[in-house]
Design an enzyme around this catalytic site. Structure first.
Site, short mmCIF file in Angstrom:
data_model
loop_
_atom_site.label_atom_id
_atom_site.label_comp_id
_atom_site.label_asym_id
_atom_site.label_seq_id
_atom_site.Cartn_x
_atom_site.Cartn_y
_atom_site.Cartn_z
N ARG A 129 0.81 -1.23 0.00
CA ARG A 129 0.00 0.00 0.00
C ARG A 129 0.84 1.28 0.00
NH1 ARG A 129 -2.94 -3.02 4.03
NH2 ARG A 129 -4.55 -4.21 2.97
N LYS A 151 2.23 11.21 -11.59
CA LYS A 151 1.31 10.35 -12.35
C LYS A 151 2.03 9.03 -12.63
CE LYS A 151 -1.82 13.39 -14.85
NZ LYS A 151 -2.23 13.88 -16.18
N GLU A 193 7.77 17.29 -25.63
CA GLU A 193 7.18 17.68 -24.34
C GLU A 193 7.73 19.03 -23.86
OE1 GLU A 193 4.59 16.11 -23.17
OE2 GLU A 193 4.81 13.92 -23.32
N LYS A 235 6.02 22.78 -15.00
CA LYS A 235 5.24 21.64 -14.50
C LYS A 235 5.01 21.76 -13.00
CE LYS A 235 4.12 16.90 -14.90
NZ LYS A 235 4.23 15.63 -15.57
N GLU A 245 -5.35 16.74 -11.09
CA GLU A 245 -6.01 17.10 -12.35
C GLU A 245 -7.52 17.30 -12.20
OE1 GLU A 245 -4.18 15.38 -15.89
OE2 GLU A 245 -6.13 15.39 -16.85
N ARG A 249 -4.41 21.09 -14.50
CA ARG A 249 -3.34 20.16 -14.91
C ARG A 249 -3.60 19.55 -16.28
NH1 ARG A 249 0.07 15.70 -11.34
NH2 ARG A 249 1.21 14.89 -13.13
N ASN A 253 -1.77 18.10 -21.06
CA ASN A 253 -2.11 17.07 -22.07
C ASN A 253 -2.29 17.66 -23.46
OD1 ASN A 253 -2.13 14.46 -20.95
ND2 ASN A 253 -3.84 15.09 -19.66
N HIS A 256 -2.04 15.52 -26.51
CA HIS A 256 -2.09 14.12 -26.07
C HIS A 256 -3.37 13.39 -26.50
CE1 HIS A 256 1.35 15.44 -23.81
NE2 HIS A 256 1.52 14.29 -23.23
N HIS A 260 -2.43 10.17 -28.12
CA HIS A 260 -2.74 8.84 -27.56
C HIS A 260 -3.48 7.98 -28.59
CE1 HIS A 260 -2.40 10.06 -23.02
NE2 HIS A 260 -1.24 9.95 -23.62
N HIS A 273 5.98 7.91 -27.91
CA HIS A 273 5.02 8.80 -27.25
C HIS A 273 5.26 10.27 -27.66
CE1 HIS A 273 2.39 10.43 -24.16
NE2 HIS A 273 3.39 11.18 -23.73
#
Ligand code: NAD
Ligand code: GLY
Length: 370
Positions: A129, A151, A193, A235, A245, A249, A253, A256, A260, A273
């Protein structure tokens, strides 16, 4: 014994998240310097998670530098590639932890690019955990983006990064020397990026990138240091306001949603990517223009920079139906409605839906058979 390079931290960027705050160290010679790791929580065990490409380059250096912090240091080298960002590979990390009876103080070190970083972070978030972890990004993309902000994720065949957790590292160490061994295609992917931060937040950065793109492509250390520092600052500013987010935030993206779709539609690993994000930004700019938000000159300006960075600016012709289907499996989508990050005005972005007809037109305009 090989000479240990003299460490030089050129920059420290703080991520301010209350009791989850941590620093990003950026500089040369950091990996091999034991002082770099002095703030990592004391623990008898550590696991360096890396991959089969990065392990022979840097794992021993890191292990040697960590011997003062940890009594036992194991290394697990995962298969390399976006197509391995899966449950099966994640399980190799849990296998290594359990086979070595790792306790809940064990520190995980993510040594590699964004794929290793995202998977190690997810493993750290879920093993017992939650155990501490440190990001040691060795690609430009990971240094300017994926190692920062917490993330973590793996892919599902139906959608990228769809399974994961928000989980912050204890420290991020960006050793610029590791970028010397990065393949040119990966350097370009990282530049996507970096470029992203310009149109969404910082027009001065965009102008600086236009003036310094050749130095960056030539891996000039001072230019790379500036690009990594400014990217991390932006960032940090965004994540500091919206860690999970809830709103702001999502601007990170930019490019993206289309990107994606390209990655998943072509099959993970076919387009890098960063390449998909580069092309996705061009598509998102055309969408912004079609919505009346920016002019042609701005679209062409950013497209020219993306091209100079060695990135594709024309998408694969998956067909508009397929793009739309893939884009529905996006974390920003709500009730089946796709949301896009668009540029409202140069240096400022927002998230909004767009009429299907306009999106289809943008896809037709920006993609070629391939
Ligand atoms: P990657 O991790 O696949 O690394 C790219 C390639 O470079 C790999 O083959 C790797 O083995 C190799 N490599 C790494 N460091 C090297 C070095 N120093 N020298 C030589 N080779 C080296 O890809 P990436 O571009 O770093 O990361 C992409 C991933 O990051 C994607 O899965 C993406 O979803 C994720 N990502 C996550 C976030 C986030 O916020 N968590 C943000 C952006 C991207
Ligand atoms: N790379 C997008 C984010 O960190 O939110």
């Amino acid at each position: 014994m090989p000479a240990v390079p003299t460490p030089s931290v050129s920059h420290q960027v703080p991520i301010e998240l209350g009791d989850r705050s941590y620093p990003i160290s950026i500089g040369s010679g950091l990996l091999a310097d034991p002082a770099t790791w002095a703030a990592v929580p004391a623990a008898s065990q550590a696991l360096i998670v890396t991959n089969v490409t990065v392990a022979p380059l840097y794992a021993q250096q890191l292990r040697d530098a960590l011997t003062r912090r940890h009594k036992t240091i194991h290394i697990v080298a995962l298969p390399d590639g976006e197509e391995h960002k899966t449950w099966q590979t994640l399980n190799l990390i849990f296998d290594a932890l359990l086979q070595n009876a790792a306790d809940r103080k064990t520190v995980l070190y993510a040594l590699g690019g964004g794929v290793v970083g995202d998977m190690t972070g997810f493993a750290a978030a879920s093993y017992m955990r939650g155990v501490p972890f440190v990001q040691v990004p060795t690609t430009l993309l990971a240094q300017v983006d994926s190692s920062v902000g917490g993330k973590t994720a793996i892919n599902h065949p139906l959608g990228k990064n769809m399974i994961g957790a928000f989980y912050q590292p204890q420290l991020v160490v960006c050793d610029l020397d590791t970028l010397t061994t990065l393949p040119a295609r990966e350097l370009s992917a990282g530049l996507a990026e970096v470029i992203k931060y310009g149109p969404i937040a910082d027009m001065d950065l965009l102008a600086w990138l236009e003036a310094n793109i050749e130095q960056l492509m030539a891996r000039d250390t001072a230019a790379l240091a500036h690009a990594v520092k400014r990217s991390c600052e932006i960032k940090a500013w965004v994540v500091g306001q919206d860690e999970r987010e809830a709103g702001l935030r999502a601007i990170l993206n930019f490019g993206h949603t289309f990107g994606h779709a390209i990655e998943a539609g072509m099959g993970y690993g076919q387009w890098l990517h960063g390449e998909a994000v580069g092309c996705g930004m061009v598509m998102a700019l055309h969408l912004s223009k079609a919505l009346g938000l920016v002019d042609t000159a701005f679209v062409e300006r950013v497209t020219a920079l993306v091209r100079k960075a060695g990135l594709p600016t024309v998408g694969p012709q998956l067909g508009a139906d397929r793009y739309l289907e893939l884009m529905q499996v996006d974390k920003k989508a709500e009730g089946g409605e796709i949301k896009f990050v668009v540029i409202d005005r140069p240096g400022h972005a927002s998230v909004r839906p767009a009429p299907d007809a306009i999106v289809r037109e943008v896809i037709e305009r920006c993609c070629v058979p391939g």
